[in-house]
Design a protein around this motif. Structure first.
Motif, PDB file in Angstrom:
ATOM      1  N   GLU A 191       2.046   2.637  12.830  1.00 10.48           N
ATOM      2  CA  GLU A 191       2.195   1.291  13.396  1.00 10.48           C
ATOM      3  C   GLU A 191       3.266   1.238  14.481  1.00 10.48           C
ATOM      4  N   TYR A 192       4.369   1.962  14.274  1.00  7.26           N
ATOM      5  CA  TYR A 192       5.506   1.820  15.184  1.00  7.26           C
ATOM      6  C   TYR A 192       5.695   3.014  16.112  1.00  7.26           C
ATOM      7  N   LEU A 193       5.312   4.227  15.668  1.00  8.19           N
ATOM      8  CA  LEU A 193       5.445   5.406  16.521  1.00  8.19           C
ATOM      9  C   LEU A 193       4.167   5.652  17.315  1.00  8.19           C
ATOM     10  N   THR A 194       3.063   5.042  16.909  1.00 11.47           N
ATOM     11  CA  THR A 194       1.686   5.173  17.424  1.00 11.47           C
ATOM     12  C   THR A 194       1.017   6.421  16.838  1.00 11.47           C
ATOM     13  N   PRO A 195      -0.303   6.378  16.671  1.00  8.66           N
ATOM     14  CA  PRO A 195      -1.031   7.530  16.129  1.00  8.66           C
ATOM     15  C   PRO A 195      -0.863   8.788  16.972  1.00  8.66           C
ATOM     16  N   VAL A 196      -0.767   8.635  18.302  1.00  4.91           N
ATOM     17  CA  VAL A 196      -0.636   9.818  19.174  1.00  4.91           C
ATOM     18  C   VAL A 196       0.578  10.634  18.774  1.00  4.91           C
ATOM     19  N   TRP A 197       1.721   9.982  18.620  1.00  4.27           N
ATOM     20  CA  TRP A 197       2.951  10.701  18.317  1.00  4.27           C
ATOM     21  C   TRP A 197       3.059  11.052  16.840  1.00  4.27           C
ATOM     22  N   THR A 198       2.400  10.287  15.964  1.00  2.00           N
ATOM     23  CA  THR A 198       2.410  10.628  14.543  1.00  2.00           C
ATOM     24  C   THR A 198       1.731  11.969  14.309  1.00  2.00           C
ATOM     25  N   GLY A 236       3.783   9.810   2.156  1.00  2.00           N
ATOM     26  CA  GLY A 236       3.028   8.645   1.703  1.00  2.00           C
ATOM     27  C   GLY A 236       3.703   7.331   2.057  1.00  2.00           C
ATOM     28  N   LEU A 237       5.041   7.331   2.029  1.00  5.21           N
ATOM     29  CA  LEU A 237       5.784   6.108   2.318  1.00  5.21           C
ATOM     30  C   LEU A 237       5.862   5.814   3.808  1.00  5.21           C
ATOM     31  N   THR A 238       5.827   6.857   4.635  1.00 10.52           N
ATOM     32  CA  THR A 238       6.086   6.666   6.073  1.00 10.52           C
ATOM     33  C   THR A 238       4.845   6.691   6.953  1.00 10.52           C
ATOM     34  N   PHE A 239       3.691   7.128   6.428  1.00  6.55           N
ATOM     35  CA  PHE A 239       2.537   7.336   7.302  1.00  6.55           C
ATOM     36  C   PHE A 239       2.104   6.052   8.005  1.00  6.55           C
ATOM     37  N   LEU A 240       1.831   4.994   7.251  1.00 12.22           N
ATOM     38  CA  LEU A 240       1.371   3.754   7.874  1.00 12.22           C
ATOM     39  C   LEU A 240       2.437   3.153   8.793  1.00 12.22           C
ATOM     40  N   PRO A 241       3.721   3.128   8.400  1.00  7.19           N
ATOM     41  CA  PRO A 241       4.730   2.656   9.355  1.00  7.19           C
ATOM     42  C   PRO A 241       4.808   3.517  10.615  1.00  7.19           C
ATOM     43  N   LEU A 242       4.672   4.846  10.485  1.00  4.57           N
ATOM     44  CA  LEU A 242       4.671   5.702  11.672  1.00  4.57           C
ATOM     45  C   LEU A 242       3.484   5.385  12.572  1.00  4.57           C
ATOM     46  N   LYS A 267       0.823  -1.210   0.000  1.00  6.43           N
ATOM     47  CA  LYS A 267       0.000   0.000   0.000  1.00  6.43           C
ATOM     48  C   LYS A 267       0.857   1.260   0.000  1.00  6.43           C
ATOM     49  N   SER A 268       1.932   1.223   0.759  1.00  7.30           N
ATOM     50  CA  SER A 268       2.820   2.387   0.812  1.00  7.30           C
ATOM     51  C   SER A 268       3.501   2.613  -0.537  1.00  7.30           C
ATOM     52  N   LEU A 269       3.934   1.536  -1.199  1.00 10.11           N
ATOM     53  CA  LEU A 269       4.600   1.665  -2.497  1.00 10.11           C
ATOM     54  C   LEU A 269       3.630   2.128  -3.577  1.00 10.11           C
ATOM     55  N   ILE A 270       2.432   1.584  -3.582  1.00  9.02           N
ATOM     56  CA  ILE A 270       1.429   1.995  -4.564  1.00  9.02           C
ATOM     57  C   ILE A 270       1.125   3.479  -4.424  1.00  9.02           C
ATOM     58  N   GLN A 313       2.986  19.493   2.406  1.00  6.26           N
ATOM     59  CA  GLN A 313       3.013  18.033   2.466  1.00  6.26           C
ATOM     60  C   GLN A 313       3.433  17.496   3.827  1.00  6.26           C
ATOM     61  N   LEU A 314       4.455  18.105   4.434  1.00  7.18           N
ATOM     62  CA  LEU A 314       4.972  17.577   5.703  1.00  7.18           C
ATOM     63  C   LEU A 314       3.994  17.745   6.855  1.00  7.18           C
ATOM     64  N   CYS A 315       2.958  18.585   6.673  1.00  7.83           N
ATOM     65  CA  CYS A 315       1.920  18.697   7.697  1.00  7.83           C
ATOM     66  C   CYS A 315       1.054  17.444   7.774  1.00  7.83           C
ATOM     67  N   GLY A 316       1.164  16.556   6.768  1.00  3.61           N
ATOM     68  CA  GLY A 316       0.472  15.272   6.820  1.00  3.61           C
ATOM     69  C   GLY A 316      -0.869  15.209   6.125  1.00  3.61           C
ATOM     70  N   PHE A 317      -1.259  16.275   5.414  1.00  2.00           N
ATOM     71  CA  PHE A 317      -2.601  16.289   4.833  1.00  2.00           C
ATOM     72  C   PHE A 317      -2.822  15.141   3.854  1.00  2.00           C
ATOM     73  N   ASN A 318      -1.893  14.935   2.935  1.00  5.04           N
ATOM     74  CA  ASN A 318      -2.134  13.915   1.918  1.00  5.04           C
ATOM     75  C   ASN A 318      -2.072  12.500   2.467  1.00  5.04           C
ATOM     76  N   SER A 319      -1.462  12.325   3.628  1.00  2.66           N
ATOM     77  CA  SER A 319      -1.550  11.011   4.256  1.00  2.66           C
ATOM     78  C   SER A 319      -3.000  10.707   4.626  1.00  2.66           C
ATOM     79  N   ILE A 320      -3.729  11.757   5.002  1.00  2.00           N
ATOM     80  CA  ILE A 320      -5.151  11.586   5.316  1.00  2.00           C
ATOM     81  C   ILE A 320      -5.942  11.309   4.036  1.00  2.00           C
ATOM     82  N   MET A 321      -5.607  12.038   2.946  1.00  2.00           N
ATOM     83  CA  MET A 321      -6.324  11.817   1.686  1.00  2.00           C
ATOM     84  C   MET A 321      -6.049  10.411   1.152  1.00  2.00           C
ATOM     85  N   TYR A 322      -4.800   9.966   1.230  1.00  2.00           N
ATOM     86  CA  TYR A 322      -4.458   8.651   0.691  1.00  2.00           C
ATOM     87  C   TYR A 322      -5.020   7.504   1.522  1.00  2.00           C
TER      88      TYR A 322
END
Length: 538
Positions: free
Chosen positions: A476-483, A468-474, A83-86, A318-327
């Motif tokens: 998963e591993y950093l937790t949503p609170v800290w992401t 886009g590449l780091t959102f789901l790993p963050l 999903k991250s690569l796509i 982009q670094l504010c994370g908006f498109n991670s929400i859109m994707y």
């Protein structure tokens, strides 16, 4: 700095005296100022804005696609890495395309790049629809990335160079409104097609239709007058300007034409000096010309400051994370236990559209800087509330995959509050940095406008790729609170930098911008202008 030392050795590389005086004396022209955009300008803006629909559709549709692909639809079920690569492949190839599109826009014309992008949109959409494995889907998304990278650079540039200054912000924002509209359409079609067998193939394949329509439409539309003059087609440029400025007997069009010619003459004088001082004789003319432009962009102080501002705004967007929400909004809402995650995601797209529409109505009245400084705190508030909501969601522990933990806590009312928090964030984003970053063309003089916009757009897509590449790993591993806390921190730093270096540019002619950034960031100089300046018409 090294660039300033270089400029000191070559005094003529500083902005010409005419550009210096244009801001200092508040020499704005009021005669012939149109009271509203002409029908011709509206037609051009809408036709060019179809690229925005394609841009928005292809970024929005992937959210629905990822949750609609069945285990047997491709070579294997999608993993988090798949999903991250796509998702990120589109951003990566948009990053590659953006600076190349800037060079092509100078050599071949703005319209040419949009036409090439349309062809790539069609090929990429059909490739995705017919693919049978994950690799094929990544390749299709990569072709779409090339198209998006070119269109996202050139369409704001095309509209900016054609628009009267009094409406430039509104008309460029119109193209962003089309992007948000395309995202709404993507979510609606995603909801309708999600339950159909192989419905995701229709989702991605339908992106070919608007591209084919725009290709035919753009064949009948003109190039920008600024590019035409630069290419030696003065009569064609005059004809376009006469259609843009229809409020008088062509005196305004002629005045703007002379301003453009004057700016080109001054820039060519500077370019000849740089060529003699730095590069010597031509060996490969096209490469030498590119070197000239690069030197002008990086070593002339005003151009360099414009590049820093444009890249900063695009990076923040982009670094504010908006498109991670859109994707990944449908993925997030699916984990949160919503019955129809795609329909819930539609609220995000609709909020983005409505708030972008509000930005379109106020940007040329309130101003870019004022909107940005007021909207970023709204983004921060939304992200902090989202982080707090995840904290109180009641995750069971750290020994289980975090995404699975979220799903186990889905019945909590805090899940609904996460949606509300994200909508607050999206509202602030859409009114401010979501559209203001794309006003980048106005920060550069004509000689380096395409190249500077290309680097700024590449910054956007580079950061988009990273998010886009780091959102789901963050998650998963950093937790949503800290992401989401991390995204809030990025916005806080962004607000401080915007306050420090971003000047107010509303109502300024494109030929006036060199003077604004000549000696510094122009923040004080722009704030010292009259509250209701007599607007220049170029």
């Amino acid at each position: 700095m090294a660039g300033d030392d270089f400029a000191a050795q070559a005094p003529l590389m500083r902005e010409p005296e005419s550009a210096r005086n244009s801001i200092d004396n508040n020499s704005f022209i009021s005669e012939g100022q149109p009271t509203s955009p002409s029908a011709f300008i509206w037609a051009l803006s809408v036709a060019a804005g179809i690229s925005g629909i394609l841009f928005g559709y292809d970024t929005g549709v992937i959210s629905s696609t990822l949750v609609s692909i069945g285990p047997a639809d491709l070579s294997h079920p999608l993993s988090t890495l798949d999903k991250s690569l796509i998702t990120s492949s589109t951003s990566l190839f948009a990053l590659i395309a953006s600076p190349l599109a800037g060079i092509l826009a100078d050599r071949c014309g703005r319209k040419y790049v949009v036409l090439v992008s349309d062809v790539l949109f069609v090929v990429g959409a059909l490739w995705q629809a017919w693919t049978v494995n994950v690799t094929g889907l990544v390749m299709g998304r990569s072709i779409i990335g090339l198209a998006v990278g070119g269109a996202s650079l050139v369409v704001p540039l095309y509209i900016s160079e054609l628009s009267p200054s009094a409406f430039r912000g509104m008309l460029v924002t119109l193209s962003i409104l089309f992007i948000t509209g395309g995202q709404v359409v993507a979510y609606v079609l995603g909801y309708v097609l999600a339950q159909r067998a192989h419905g995701w193939r229709w989702m991605v394949g339908l992106g070919a239709m608007p591209a084919g329509f725009q290709f035919g439409l753009l064949l009948m539309l003109p190039e920008t007058p600024r590019w035409l003059v630069k290419a030696g087609h003065e009569d064609a440029a005059r004809e376009v300007l006469m259609k843009v400025y229809v409020s008088d007997t062509n005196t305004t069009a002629e005045r703007v034409l002379q301003d453009i010619k004057k700016e080109i003459f001054e820039e060519e004088s500077t370019s000849k000096l740089i060529h003699t001082h730095v590069h010597g004789d031509d060996i490969w003319p096209w490469l030498t010309q590119l070197q000239h432009r690069m030197t002008e962009l990086l070593y002339v102080g005003g151009n360099r400051r414009g590049l820093v501002i444009a890249c900063f705004l695009q990076g923040l967007q982009q670094l504010c994370g908006f498109n991670s929400i859109m994707y990944f909004s449908a993925t997030i809402f699916s984990l949160l236990g919503f019955t129809s995650p795609i329909l819930t995601s539609l609220w995000v797209a609709v909020t983005n559209f409505v708030c972008t529409l509000l930005a379109l109505l106020i940007i040329d009245r309130v101003g870019r800087r004022a909107i940005l400084l007021r909207s970023i705190p709204v983004m921060i508030a939304g992200l902090v509330l989202c982080s707090v909501s995840y904290h109180f969601l009641g995750l069971p522990g750290n020994d289980v995959n975090v995404l699975q933990q979220i799903q186990s806590a889905a019945s909590s009312p805090w899940a609904t509050f996460i949606v509300v928090s994200l909508l607050i964030f999206v509202c602030g984003y859409a009114i401010g940095v979501g559209n203001i970053a794309w006003q980048q063309s106005e920060l550069f003089p004509l000689s380096v406008r395409s190249l500077g916009s290309g680097f700024a757009t590449a910054t956007n897509w580079g950061c988009n790729f990273l998010v886009g590449l780091t959102f789901l790993p963050l998650m998963e591993y950093l937790t949503p609170v800290w992401t989401f806390s991390l995204y809030a921190l990025v916005c806080l730093v962004g607000w401080f930098l915007a306050w420090k270096i971003y000047p107010e540019t509303k109502g300024m002619g494109l030929e006036d911008m060199r003077g604004l950034l000549r000696d510094g960031w122009g923040v004080k100089k722009s704030s010292d202008r009259p509250a209701s300046p007599r607007l220049r018409v170029s």
